[in-house]
Design an enzyme around this catalytic site. Sequence first.
Site, PDB file in Angstrom:
ATOM      1  N   SER A 154     -27.908  50.917  52.930  1.00  0.00           N
ATOM      2  CA  SER A 154     -28.398  50.033  51.873  1.00  0.00           C
ATOM      3  C   SER A 154     -27.828  48.624  52.063  1.00  0.00           C
ATOM      4  CB  SER A 154     -28.034  50.633  50.511  1.00  0.00           C
ATOM      5  OG  SER A 154     -28.667  49.952  49.466  1.00  0.00           O
ATOM      6  N   ASP A 251     -39.066  54.552  48.801  1.00  0.00           N
ATOM      7  CA  ASP A 251     -37.994  53.574  48.658  1.00  0.00           C
ATOM      8  C   ASP A 251     -38.610  52.190  48.713  1.00  0.00           C
ATOM      9  OD1 ASP A 251     -35.757  51.947  48.827  1.00  0.00           O
ATOM     10  OD2 ASP A 251     -34.815  53.044  50.475  1.00  0.00           O
ATOM     11  N   HIS A 281     -34.455  56.428  47.872  1.00  0.00           N
ATOM     12  CA  HIS A 281     -33.225  55.703  48.176  1.00  0.00           C
ATOM     13  C   HIS A 281     -32.023  56.432  47.566  1.00  0.00           C
ATOM     14  CE1 HIS A 281     -31.302  52.018  49.621  1.00  0.00           C
ATOM     15  NE2 HIS A 281     -30.475  52.141  48.588  1.00  0.00           N
TER      16      HIS A 281
END
Length: 312
Positions: A154, A251, A281
Site C-alpha cells: 500500500s 481495490d 485491499h
Amino acid sequence: MNSGFDPELHPSQLPELDVGDLPTARATVAAMYGQLGTRVPAVAVERRTIPGLPGEPEVSVAVCTPHGRVEPSPAYLHLHGGGFVLPDENADAATAARIAAELGVLVVSLDYRVAPEHPFPAALQDCHAALAWVADRAGALGVDPDRIGVGGVSAGGALAAATALRARDEGGPAPCFQVLETPVLDNALDTPSMREFTGTPMWNRHNAVRSWQHYLGDNSVPGNASPYAAPSRATDLGGLPPAYVSVCQFDPLRDEGIGYAQRLVQAGVPVELHLFPGTFHGSAGAFPQAGVSRRMNRELLDALGRGLGVAS
C-alpha cells in the site's frame, strides 16, 4: 460487486475505516491487528535507532536476523502500509520476521514518520536514510551490498517505488529489486477502479482522497505532485530495479498498480505482475488463513527470493 469476493473473505466482519477521522482510524487498525495477533517466527529482532539524513531526526528500525543466516546474505528493507497516516509500531513485525525466516535474509523494518503530523517528504527521507544505512553498514551487518531489496504494501509500496526512483536519480544506493504490493502510486485519482470502488472494504475512494490530502498537505492537487510522492507522476521509469507488483480485484488502487507495471515493462524493466481475483485491499492481512491470502504470501516470497538471488 460483493458477490465477486472470494468465499473465504468476509468483509462484513471488518470494521469501517475512515482516515478522515484519524484518531478513530488509528485506534480501529490497532485493535484489529491486536485481535489477529502477531505471531513472530523464531528470528532475532533488534530494535534500534539509526541516523536520519542530514538535518533530519533519527529513524527507528527493527532488524530481523534469521537463525543460521549465511553471511554475506541479501537484505530487504520492508516498509509497512497505512495510507501514509497509520503508524505501525508492532503490527507488521510478524511480516518482516516471516520474510527473514523464510528466505534467510536480513530484514530491516522501519517506523517511518506519518502524516499529517509529518507530511511528504518526511517518510521518504526516513526510507532513504534506512536504505543508505544498510548499504553503508553492509560489512558490519553481514550483507551483500549488491543484493539489497526494498518493498512494501500500500503506502509502503509507494515509498518503495519512490525510494527506487530517488536512488536511481541520485546515483544510489541502488536496490536490486522492488516489491510493490497493492501500491499507492497515483494522486490523480482518475483510474476506472478508483472511480468505481467507492464503498469497498478497508480502502475506498474516500480514504484515498483523504490520505493524499494528509500526505501532501497544502500541495494536495490531484495529479500535481512530485514523482517521489506519487511515483506514477514520473515521466521516465528506465533504469529502475526489477519489480514484483501485486494488485487486488476489488481495490481502488488496482488500475494504478497495473498501469505502473505496464510502464515499467515498456521502459525495459523486468516485471512480474499478479492480479488476485476476489480480493480487496488489505484482505490478505485481515484474513491470513484464506487460501488466496496464503497464495499471495507464497508468490510474494517466491518472487522476492528470486529477486534477491535466494531460494524461497
